[in-house]
Design an enzyme around this catalytic site. Sequence first.
Site, PDB file in Angstrom:
ATOM      1  N   GLU A 179       0.911  -1.320  -0.177  1.00  0.00           N
ATOM      2  CA  GLU A 179       0.061  -0.003  -0.028  1.00  0.00           C
ATOM      3  C   GLU A 179       0.833   1.169  -0.056  1.00  0.00           C
ATOM      4  OE1 GLU A 179      -3.331   0.984  -0.059  1.00  0.00           O
ATOM      5  OE2 GLU A 179      -2.362   2.872  -0.070  1.00  0.00           O
ATOM      6  N   VAL A 225     -16.300  15.426 -10.750  1.00  0.00           N
ATOM      7  CA  VAL A 225     -16.764  15.074 -12.153  1.00  0.00           C
ATOM      8  C   VAL A 225     -16.514  13.791 -12.798  1.00  0.00           C
ATOM      9  CG1 VAL A 225     -16.835  17.634 -13.019  1.00  0.00           C
ATOM     10  CG2 VAL A 225     -14.802  16.111 -13.151  1.00  0.00           C
ATOM     11  N   HIS A 259     -43.278  -3.630  13.494  1.00  0.00           N
ATOM     12  CA  HIS A 259     -44.019  -2.400  13.547  1.00  0.00           C
ATOM     13  C   HIS A 259     -43.697  -1.593  14.555  1.00  0.00           C
ATOM     14  CE1 HIS A 259     -47.207   0.664  12.483  1.00  0.00           C
ATOM     15  NE2 HIS A 259     -47.783   0.638  13.927  1.00  0.00           N
TER      16      HIS A 259
HETATM   17  P1  NAI Z   1     -20.231  10.691 -10.853  1.00  0.00           P
HETATM   18  O1  NAI Z   1     -19.821  10.120 -12.437  1.00  0.00           O
HETATM   19  O2  NAI Z   1     -21.428  10.389 -10.073  1.00  0.00           O
HETATM   20  O3  NAI Z   1     -20.888  12.326 -11.363  1.00  0.00           O
HETATM   21  C1  NAI Z   1     -19.822  13.390 -12.002  1.00  0.00           C
HETATM   22  C2  NAI Z   1     -21.027  14.370 -12.553  1.00  0.00           C
HETATM   23  O4  NAI Z   1     -20.201  15.419 -13.035  1.00  0.00           O
HETATM   24  C3  NAI Z   1     -22.071  13.912 -13.789  1.00  0.00           C
HETATM   25  O5  NAI Z   1     -23.170  14.366 -13.591  1.00  0.00           O
HETATM   26  C4  NAI Z   1     -21.295  14.565 -14.860  1.00  0.00           C
HETATM   27  O6  NAI Z   1     -22.473  14.915 -15.833  1.00  0.00           O
HETATM   28  C5  NAI Z   1     -20.882  15.830 -14.430  1.00  0.00           C
HETATM   29  N1  NAI Z   1     -19.873  16.582 -14.909  1.00  0.00           N
HETATM   30  C6  NAI Z   1     -18.643  15.910 -15.718  1.00  0.00           C
HETATM   31  N2  NAI Z   1     -18.004  17.022 -16.295  1.00  0.00           N
HETATM   32  C7  NAI Z   1     -18.421  18.099 -16.020  1.00  0.00           C
HETATM   33  C8  NAI Z   1     -18.385  19.644 -16.124  1.00  0.00           C
HETATM   34  N3  NAI Z   1     -17.180  19.867 -16.921  1.00  0.00           N
HETATM   35  N4  NAI Z   1     -18.964  20.443 -15.698  1.00  0.00           N
HETATM   36  C9  NAI Z   1     -20.227  20.180 -14.960  1.00  0.00           C
HETATM   37  N5  NAI Z   1     -20.582  18.992 -14.698  1.00  0.00           N
HETATM   38  C10 NAI Z   1     -19.747  17.909 -15.030  1.00  0.00           C
HETATM   39  O7  NAI Z   1     -18.862  11.085 -10.179  1.00  0.00           O
HETATM   40  P2  NAI Z   1     -18.642  11.578  -8.579  1.00  0.00           P
HETATM   41  O8  NAI Z   1     -19.810  12.333  -8.068  1.00  0.00           O
HETATM   42  O9  NAI Z   1     -17.509  12.258  -8.743  1.00  0.00           O
HETATM   43  O10 NAI Z   1     -18.531  10.269  -7.964  1.00  0.00           O
HETATM   44  C11 NAI Z   1     -17.515   9.214  -8.222  1.00  0.00           C
HETATM   45  C12 NAI Z   1     -17.965   7.847  -8.020  1.00  0.00           C
HETATM   46  O11 NAI Z   1     -17.407   7.468  -6.611  1.00  0.00           O
HETATM   47  C13 NAI Z   1     -19.435   7.414  -8.145  1.00  0.00           C
HETATM   48  O12 NAI Z   1     -19.531   7.035  -9.484  1.00  0.00           O
HETATM   49  C14 NAI Z   1     -19.545   6.554  -7.137  1.00  0.00           C
HETATM   50  O13 NAI Z   1     -19.482   5.131  -7.627  1.00  0.00           O
HETATM   51  C15 NAI Z   1     -18.449   6.668  -6.181  1.00  0.00           C
HETATM   52  N6  NAI Z   1     -19.189   7.362  -4.681  1.00  0.00           N
HETATM   53  C16 NAI Z   1     -19.954   6.662  -4.222  1.00  0.00           C
HETATM   54  C17 NAI Z   1     -20.788   7.066  -3.227  1.00  0.00           C
HETATM   55  C18 NAI Z   1     -21.670   6.321  -2.235  1.00  0.00           C
HETATM   56  O14 NAI Z   1     -21.627   5.062  -2.389  1.00  0.00           O
HETATM   57  N7  NAI Z   1     -22.462   6.608  -1.652  1.00  0.00           N
HETATM   58  C19 NAI Z   1     -20.310   8.444  -2.635  1.00  0.00           C
HETATM   59  C20 NAI Z   1     -19.448   9.099  -3.534  1.00  0.00           C
HETATM   60  C21 NAI Z   1     -18.935   8.493  -4.631  1.00  0.00           C
END
Ligand code: NAI
Length: 474
Positions: A39, A273, A447
Amino acid sequence: MVVGELTEDVDLLVVGGGPGGYVAAIRAAQLGRQVVLIERGAVGGVCLNVGCIPSKALIQTADDLFQLQKGVRRGIAVSAASVNLSEFQAFKAGVVARLTGGVRQLLNHYGVRVMEAEARFLDPHQVRAVGEFETVKVRFRHAIVATGSRPRPLDLLPIDGRVVCGSTELLALSRIPAHLVVVGAGYIGLELGTAFRKLGSAVTVLEARSQILPGYDPALVRLVARRLEELGVEVRLNAELTSATVGAESAEIHVTGPRGSATLTADAVLVSVGRIPNTDDLDLSRAQIRLGPNQRVEVDEALRTSNPDVAAIGDIVPGPMLAHKASYQGRVAAESLSGLPSAFDATAVPAVIFTDPEIATVGMTESEARAAGYDPVTGRFPYAANGRAMTLGAEGGEAVVVADRASGQVLGIHVLGAHASDLVGEAALAVEMGATLEDLALTMHAHPTLAETLMEAAEAALGRPIHVVLRSSG
Ligand code: NAI
């Protein structure tokens, strides 16, 4: 100082100590393998150190404050509630330290040796591990690659850790920004944008696409969008960032979109993003490990790469980038490389978004079921008709159960509402076990609990709900 290069022989090598890698290491050790885990950062990975866990601590803290403030309706009187972010940081650090310390103890217990170094492949059975004080060549019989992902950078707004933040830097702030601009309305942007709004920041969310949480069922997203509006979060859809000027304490962001052009001044910017897999600095080709689309490693059902002695798991392989998927795959990879007939079956990968309200889903939506050739039947039950939801003051939400009409087999469950994250466990079990609507409906649910919404949604799909009137029967 580099003292020399030793060569070590290792039975099973794990590269990356996040929720994928450390679980793989423990499972392999349980199976009698001699395991070394390399790591380069902190054991526990993004999830425990700077991701899932710290963000949930912040979201909970922000929501507690918000609930106190809005509790007036229930007779709670609070003269002045506030959050001291420095004290919160100390609390968060304690939680992280306990969890990562626990993981280290478990690794110790199982005899897994942790090497603090960065690994790169030299050939199909060897990596070079470069640590602070020494460089070691590690020759392995089997390896599991679990190197995770990192935030996708945005050229216009490089992360500087002061004004322009990724989730890691934003979660480490000890001040509440006056105006936070969030770029990207995905999981991370909405979870953290909502939390900082509840802590008192003005929040503007810029999303390039035409809906928040693109790709998610618009029906699930609608209530989150409405709540963001109620909270006073400004969401600009179809937004395009045209330029940005970043100073020492603030940034000016120019944005255009259907609502015209605007210049936003922010004292913190979150760039969220998307994430990219950490597959580019491993020299995978030297190990004959092939990459597929989007720089993800190609794997078979047993999670073996094109090099049959190396498995890959988690964010670097296809599928959602989720900690629990990585952990699950870690177990499968450890077992398959140790000769057990283990495979990854992705039918029930739950996903939770800790927005307000929470969204938790597992399995197919109605349209996905139709596209897969099923004749789906869907049952819904609103939180507004659930007693426990009312006592929580959380009537906004619903549970949706999608099943195959002919057999009644549950194909997917989608919950939008408070504590949806806690209901998705039962939902995942139902989908994974191929439960039927009858199974869900005939299981006695305690419940008053929110879990009753799942039973009632199944009853609705069967056409016999007790606590709602079906429109067609009214
Ligand atoms: P995401 O892929 O969920 O969202 C990124 C967003 O940014 C999209 O809506 C996209 O259209 C937008 N975007 C891209 N380029 C842009 C620009 N130039 N200007 C404006 N908007 C733009 O990615 P995010 O939120 O960074 O999360 C990454 C990953 O991490 C997720 O896919 C998820 O799998 C994981 N994650 C999971 C969580 C959970 O399980 N609760 C919490 C946080 C992250």
